[in-house]
Design a protein around this motif. Structure first.
Motif, mmCIF file in Angstrom:
data_model
loop_
_atom_site.group_PDB
_atom_site.id
_atom_site.type_symbol
_atom_site.label_atom_id
_atom_site.label_comp_id
_atom_site.label_asym_id
_atom_site.label_seq_id
_atom_site.Cartn_x
_atom_site.Cartn_y
_atom_site.Cartn_z
ATOM 1 N N LEU A 213 0.815 -1.326 -0.336
ATOM 2 C CA LEU A 213 -0.139 -0.096 0.453
ATOM 3 C C LEU A 213 1.058 1.494 -0.285
ATOM 4 O O LEU A 213 0.561 2.751 -0.531
ATOM 5 C CB LEU A 213 -0.907 -0.042 1.306
ATOM 6 C CG LEU A 213 -1.771 1.184 1.668
ATOM 7 C CD1 LEU A 213 -2.678 1.645 0.575
ATOM 8 C CD2 LEU A 213 -2.870 0.908 2.405
ATOM 9 N N SER A 214 1.600 1.445 0.860
ATOM 10 C CA SER A 214 3.037 2.318 0.817
ATOM 11 C C SER A 214 3.688 2.517 -0.239
ATOM 12 O O SER A 214 3.136 3.855 -1.297
ATOM 13 C CB SER A 214 3.762 2.031 2.186
ATOM 14 O OG SER A 214 4.194 1.131 1.885
ATOM 15 N N ARG A 215 3.710 1.572 -1.321
ATOM 16 C CA ARG A 215 5.028 1.859 -2.300
ATOM 17 C C ARG A 215 3.479 2.502 -3.138
ATOM 18 O O ARG A 215 4.330 3.124 -4.400
ATOM 19 C CB ARG A 215 5.172 0.598 -2.231
ATOM 20 C CG ARG A 215 6.377 0.430 -1.654
ATOM 21 C CD ARG A 215 7.065 -1.130 -2.647
ATOM 22 N NE ARG A 215 7.747 -1.394 -1.194
ATOM 23 C CZ ARG A 215 9.338 -1.454 -1.709
ATOM 24 N NH1 ARG A 215 9.624 -0.645 -1.836
ATOM 25 N NH2 ARG A 215 10.070 -2.148 -0.591
ATOM 26 N N THR A 216 2.518 1.732 -3.717
ATOM 27 C CA THR A 216 1.159 2.110 -4.120
ATOM 28 C C THR A 216 1.593 3.672 -4.516
ATOM 29 O O THR A 216 1.895 4.154 -5.501
ATOM 30 C CB THR A 216 -0.132 1.399 -4.071
ATOM 31 O OG1 THR A 216 0.349 0.544 -4.742
ATOM 32 C CG2 THR A 216 -1.201 1.589 -5.478
ATOM 33 N N VAL A 217 0.858 3.950 -2.677
ATOM 34 C CA VAL A 217 -0.399 5.096 -2.661
ATOM 35 C C VAL A 217 1.954 6.286 -3.238
ATOM 36 O O VAL A 217 1.249 7.243 -4.240
ATOM 37 C CB VAL A 217 -0.056 5.591 -1.292
ATOM 38 C CG1 VAL A 217 -0.159 7.288 -0.919
ATOM 39 C CG2 VAL A 217 -1.234 4.517 -1.202
ATOM 40 N N LEU A 218 2.553 6.310 -3.006
ATOM 41 C CA LEU A 218 4.100 6.328 -2.944
ATOM 42 C C LEU A 218 3.887 6.962 -4.689
ATOM 43 O O LEU A 218 4.704 7.874 -4.911
ATOM 44 C CB LEU A 218 5.172 6.108 -2.821
ATOM 45 C CG LEU A 218 6.375 6.854 -2.396
ATOM 46 C CD1 LEU A 218 5.839 8.668 -1.560
ATOM 47 C CD2 LEU A 218 7.608 6.663 -1.863
ATOM 48 N N ARG A 219 4.020 6.234 -4.705
ATOM 49 C CA ARG A 219 4.012 5.587 -7.035
ATOM 50 C C ARG A 219 3.273 6.886 -6.741
ATOM 51 O O ARG A 219 3.266 7.599 -8.489
ATOM 52 C CB ARG A 219 3.685 4.334 -7.649
ATOM 53 C CG ARG A 219 4.965 3.723 -6.886
ATOM 54 C CD ARG A 219 5.250 2.495 -8.111
ATOM 55 N NE ARG A 219 3.988 1.520 -8.052
ATOM 56 C CZ ARG A 219 3.913 0.560 -7.090
ATOM 57 N NH1 ARG A 219 5.009 0.292 -6.818
ATOM 58 N NH2 ARG A 219 2.871 0.214 -7.345
ATOM 59 N N GLU A 220 1.616 7.153 -6.947
ATOM 60 C CA GLU A 220 0.372 7.839 -7.150
ATOM 61 C C GLU A 220 0.417 8.958 -6.768
ATOM 62 O O GLU A 220 0.316 9.974 -7.268
ATOM 63 C CB GLU A 220 -0.407 7.051 -7.122
ATOM 64 C CG GLU A 220 -0.770 5.839 -7.944
ATOM 65 C CD GLU A 220 -1.942 5.122 -7.131
ATOM 66 O OE1 GLU A 220 -2.935 5.422 -5.993
ATOM 67 O OE2 GLU A 220 -2.728 4.043 -7.379
ATOM 68 N N LEU A 221 1.587 9.832 -6.120
ATOM 69 C CA LEU A 221 1.071 11.116 -5.560
ATOM 70 C C LEU A 221 2.203 12.073 -6.886
ATOM 71 O O LEU A 221 2.994 11.519 -7.612
ATOM 72 C CB LEU A 221 2.391 11.201 -4.102
ATOM 73 C CG LEU A 221 1.893 10.763 -2.911
ATOM 74 C CD1 LEU A 221 2.692 10.536 -1.390
ATOM 75 C CD2 LEU A 221 0.164 11.427 -2.598
ATOM 76 N N PRO A 222 1.640 13.721 -7.032
ATOM 77 C CA PRO A 222 2.814 14.055 -8.274
ATOM 78 C C PRO A 222 3.798 14.312 -7.692
ATOM 79 O O PRO A 222 4.783 13.810 -6.096
ATOM 80 C CB PRO A 222 1.641 15.041 -7.672
ATOM 81 C CG PRO A 222 0.907 14.659 -6.056
ATOM 82 C CD PRO A 222 0.754 14.198 -6.106
ATOM 83 N N PRO A 223 5.098 14.874 -8.051
ATOM 84 C CA PRO A 223 6.167 14.769 -6.880
ATOM 85 C C PRO A 223 6.664 15.944 -6.847
ATOM 86 O O PRO A 223 6.102 16.948 -6.632
ATOM 87 C CB PRO A 223 7.297 15.270 -9.179
ATOM 88 C CG PRO A 223 6.151 14.758 -10.165
ATOM 89 C CD PRO A 223 4.680 15.082 -9.516
ATOM 90 N N ALA A 224 7.499 15.288 -5.548
ATOM 91 C CA ALA A 224 7.957 16.578 -4.030
ATOM 92 C C ALA A 224 8.815 17.682 -4.954
ATOM 93 O O ALA A 224 9.026 17.598 -5.973
ATOM 94 C CB ALA A 224 8.046 15.911 -3.595
ATOM 95 N N GLY A 225 7.997 18.835 -4.485
ATOM 96 C CA GLY A 225 8.748 20.016 -4.902
ATOM 97 C C GLY A 225 7.999 20.466 -5.377
ATOM 98 O O GLY A 225 8.555 21.564 -6.231
#
Length: 225
Positions: A213-225
């Motif tokens: 779950l954590s990896r999936t959510v991280l992949r789907e987030l817009p790039p930081a910054g």
């Protein structure tokens, strides 16, 4: 909130020493747990952003009942032995979203198998009051002899002259995982529960699902910054 967000390394070490006195290593589980929550954190490469996941499972069926996550930026440096101070704030936030009190917390990390006998599983167990255990993928400072190859085999995890956990073979012929008590559970109980929660894979299903779950959510987030 010094218990979860100290400012300096020295302050974090003092927090660990203070909270360690609250760890309960003598109280067994009140009965077979019906539900567990798996906890894990994924880090975004090249930034301070993290996703913490909390996944509630039925022990009997290994079925996911509910899953939540929290996103944030770590503000404590990476220091061996102080990883909890990077992850605990976000794991607590994900846990609070569940609104369900599980019987046991299963953490991707260590409990008392830690230089100061206060790893991530101890920290979360003390702060929540819940029974907790750590199941780590790699050894930290303790030593062990390889257990036999059959599923269920284990050998002591030793630091100095103290047994702090077990190297446990969750699947025949695969590398062991490293089980240690966090709070309000015995080592034999923690070992048995780890095996019960790992019917198919090396990693117990609660933390495996939290990692996914954590990896999936991280992949789907817009790039930081």
């Amino acid at each position: 909130m010094t218990e979860v967000a100290p400012v300096t390394v020295a302050e974090a070490e003092r927090v660990q020493e203070a909270l360690r006195r609250r760890v309960d290593l003598t109280t067994p589980l009140p009965g077979p747990p019906a539900t567990v929550v798996g906890l894990d954190v994924s880090y975004e490469v090249g930034s301070d952003r993290v996703v913490a996941a909390a996944v509630l499972l039925d022990v009997a069926t290994a079925r996911v009942r509910r899953a939540e996550f929290a996103v944030g930026e770590v503000n404590f440096p990476y220091v061996p032995g102080l990883l909890a101070f990077r992850e605990v704030p976000f794991l607590l936030a994900a846990l609070e979203k569940l609104t369900v009190r599980p019987d046991v917390l299963v953490c991707d990390g260590y409990g008392v198998a830690h230089p100061r006998r206060f790893g991530l599983a101890c920290h979360l167990g003390v702060l929540t009051g819940l029974p907790s255990l750590g199941v780590a993928k790699t050894p930290f400072t303790a030593r062990f002899d390889p257990p036999e190859q059959a599923r269920g085999a284990w050998s002591p995890l030793v630091d100095g002259d103290e047994t702090v956990g077990r190297a446990v073979r969750t699947q025949t012929g695969v590398k062991p995982v490293f089980v240690s008590v966090g709070h309000r559970i015995g080592l034999a109980e923690a070992t048995g529960l780890t095996l019960a929660l790992a019917p198919r894979y090396r990693i117990p299903e609660p933390t495996r699902q939290a990692d996914l779950l954590s990896r999936t959510v991280l992949r789907e987030l817009p790039p930081a910054g």
